[in-house]
Design a protein around this motif. Structure first.
Motif, mmCIF file in Angstrom:
data_model
loop_
_atom_site.group_PDB
_atom_site.id
_atom_site.type_symbol
_atom_site.label_atom_id
_atom_site.label_comp_id
_atom_site.label_asym_id
_atom_site.label_seq_id
_atom_site.Cartn_x
_atom_site.Cartn_y
_atom_site.Cartn_z
ATOM 1 N N ARG A 69 0.826 -1.198 0.000
ATOM 2 C CA ARG A 69 0.000 0.000 0.000
ATOM 3 C C ARG A 69 0.871 1.264 0.000
ATOM 4 N NH1 ARG A 69 -5.128 1.153 1.528
ATOM 5 N NH2 ARG A 69 -5.510 -0.690 0.233
ATOM 6 N N GLU A 70 1.930 1.269 0.828
ATOM 7 C CA GLU A 70 2.843 2.412 0.845
ATOM 8 C C GLU A 70 3.511 2.579 -0.517
ATOM 9 O OE1 GLU A 70 5.595 2.720 4.187
ATOM 10 O OE2 GLU A 70 4.329 1.303 5.281
ATOM 11 N N TYR A 71 3.909 1.445 -1.123
ATOM 12 C CA TYR A 71 4.539 1.517 -2.450
ATOM 13 C C TYR A 71 3.548 2.060 -3.474
ATOM 14 C CZ TYR A 71 6.944 0.155 -6.731
ATOM 15 O OH TYR A 71 7.546 0.174 -7.971
ATOM 16 N N CYS A 72 2.320 1.610 -3.380
ATOM 17 C CA CYS A 72 1.270 2.050 -4.295
ATOM 18 C C CYS A 72 1.093 3.565 -4.202
ATOM 19 C CB CYS A 72 -0.030 1.329 -3.940
ATOM 20 S SG CYS A 72 -1.259 1.316 -5.248
ATOM 21 N N PHE A 76 2.090 6.303 -7.335
ATOM 22 C CA PHE A 76 1.106 7.154 -7.998
ATOM 23 C C PHE A 76 1.211 8.624 -7.604
ATOM 24 C CE2 PHE A 76 -0.987 2.919 -8.245
ATOM 25 C CZ PHE A 76 -0.926 2.807 -9.615
ATOM 26 N N SER A 77 2.229 8.970 -6.841
ATOM 27 C CA SER A 77 2.505 10.375 -6.562
ATOM 28 C C SER A 77 3.307 10.968 -7.718
ATOM 29 C CB SER A 77 3.305 10.507 -5.258
ATOM 30 O OG SER A 77 4.641 9.997 -5.445
ATOM 31 N N PRO A 78 3.317 12.300 -7.877
ATOM 32 C CA PRO A 78 4.132 12.901 -8.945
ATOM 33 C C PRO A 78 5.599 12.476 -8.869
ATOM 34 C CG PRO A 78 2.615 14.521 -8.033
ATOM 35 C CD PRO A 78 2.508 13.301 -7.161
ATOM 36 N N GLY A 80 6.770 9.685 -7.540
ATOM 37 C CA GLY A 80 6.868 8.281 -7.906
ATOM 38 C C GLY A 80 6.769 8.063 -9.401
ATOM 39 N N MET A 81 5.872 8.787 -10.059
ATOM 40 C CA MET A 81 5.743 8.652 -11.515
ATOM 41 C C MET A 81 7.040 9.037 -12.217
ATOM 42 S SD MET A 81 2.804 7.551 -12.830
ATOM 43 C CE MET A 81 3.041 6.209 -11.673
ATOM 44 N N GLU A 82 7.728 9.995 -11.655
ATOM 45 C CA GLU A 82 8.989 10.456 -12.263
ATOM 46 C C GLU A 82 10.148 9.520 -11.944
ATOM 47 O OE1 GLU A 82 12.008 14.338 -12.097
ATOM 48 O OE2 GLU A 82 9.996 14.467 -11.246
ATOM 49 N N GLN A 83 10.202 9.027 -10.707
ATOM 50 C CA GLN A 83 11.387 8.305 -10.253
ATOM 51 C C GLN A 83 11.232 6.783 -10.281
ATOM 52 O OE1 GLN A 83 12.447 9.743 -6.366
ATOM 53 N NE2 GLN A 83 12.693 11.859 -7.041
ATOM 54 N N GLU A 84 10.016 6.276 -10.108
ATOM 55 C CA GLU A 84 9.842 4.852 -9.870
ATOM 56 C C GLU A 84 9.230 4.093 -11.032
ATOM 57 O OE1 GLU A 84 10.091 1.259 -7.750
ATOM 58 O OE2 GLU A 84 11.093 3.203 -7.519
ATOM 59 N N LEU A 85 8.576 4.796 -11.971
ATOM 60 C CA LEU A 85 7.872 4.093 -13.042
ATOM 61 C C LEU A 85 8.803 3.175 -13.826
ATOM 62 C CD1 LEU A 85 5.344 3.505 -14.633
ATOM 63 C CD2 LEU A 85 5.788 5.560 -16.011
ATOM 64 N N ALA A 86 9.993 3.657 -14.166
ATOM 65 C CA ALA A 86 10.935 2.829 -14.923
ATOM 66 C C ALA A 86 11.315 1.567 -14.139
ATOM 67 C CB ALA A 86 12.189 3.624 -15.279
#
Length: 293
Positions: A69-72, A76-78, A80-86
């Motif tokens: 849940r914390e990872y989720c 989906f935060s701005p 996270g989308m920038e740093q974690e999506l890849a």
């Protein structure tokens, strides 16, 4: 044979570690699944929940997070989308490949496809796309086969575009360094001709030669986004990639591929894939090999 006490302790520690592994809720899995399908086109049915749960453990540890849940929420935060999506893409994509995989395709390419294209085009460059290139084995195989064709047909020149959604595998593909056990599928004559062995033989590594590397241009590409190449293509290899997509997404993707193929261009798909029932401007010329009408 008995089990030593220290082995028993190790097993108990492993069981305890597994019991403390955070579990993913059904709601979080649905959120991940819907996002991955929308973003990547990859299906994640409920049966894949345990797999995704296990694969995300490394990311939870790396980020110091205690639950999916914390990872989720982070993903989906701005930020996270920038740093974690890849990183998520690298986790969920499968990159099974090897040199000269499905070798009959390369025989057809050399014996039938290239001669046919040259008859129609005469002189000129043949543009090839390796779609879903993983760690580079397919495009480098193509480079070897086409280089051999060019020795027989001096009028042939070629370029290879190799794409994948995973930045991790693209980094490895660009390095073009492989363990010796990974090149077993390459004929000995081609190994001697196109591969460079490490000066330190104990490392048992090889690298694709510079003439091959110069023929391949690697780019990151998400099939779910528009792809606008500067030129139309003569040949597309997209093998064992769309099996992870639903049928509707597969057909839409193949229609877009056809839009980039020149009339008379060729599409190669994997032997586990099928175009049956799809409304596509293609005719079959060999098993899993099609020509654009």
């Amino acid at each position: 044979m008995g089990i030593k006490d220290d082995d028993g302790d190790a097993r108990r520690r492993a069981v305890e570690a597994c019991s403390t592994t955070p579990k993913m809720s059904e709601a979080d899995f649905r959120r991940f699944s819907q996002f991955i399908t929308a973003e990547l086109g990859i299906k994640l049915p409920p049966a894949k929940k345990t797999m995704l749960e296990a694969r995300l453990q490394k990311r939870l540890r790396a980020l110091g997070l205690g639950s999916h849940r914390e990872y989720c929420e982070f993903l989906f935060s701005p930020q996270g989308m920038e740093q974690e999506l890849a990183q998520l893409i690298d986790v969920v994509t499968t990159n099974t490949t090897h040199f000269f995989r499905e070798p009959r395709h390369f025989e057809i390419l050399a014996a039938k496809v290239i001669p046919d294209i040259l008859r129609r085009k005469g002189r000129g460059r043949v543009a090839v796309w390796s779609a879903g290139c993983s760690t580079g084995e397919e495009p480098y195989t193509l480079a070897m086969v086409l280089s051999e064709c060019a020795e027989i047909n001096p009028e042939l020149s070629f370029s290879i575009l190799a794409t994948d959604i995973s930045t991790q595998v693209l980094t490895l593909a660009k390095r073009a360094v492989y363990a010796e056990d990974r090149i077993e599928g390459i004929p000995e004559a081609l190994k001697r001709k196109y591969l460079l062995r490490s000066k330190d033989r104990s490392r048992r590594l090889v690298r694709m030669g510079p003439e091959l590397r110069s023929k391949v241009n690697f780019q990151r590409l998400n099939f779910m986004r528009e792809f606008d190449f500067r030129e139309d293509l003569d040949i597309i290899f997209c093998r064992n990639v769309v099996i992870y997509f639903d049928r509707g997404t597969q057909e839409e993707l193949f229609k877009r591929f056809c839009g980039k193929l020149i009339p008379g261009g060729y599409l190669f798909i994997g032997h586990s894939e099928s175009l049956t029932g799809m409304d596509l401007p293609l005719v079959q010329v060999a098993p899993t090999v099609y020509r654009r009408t």
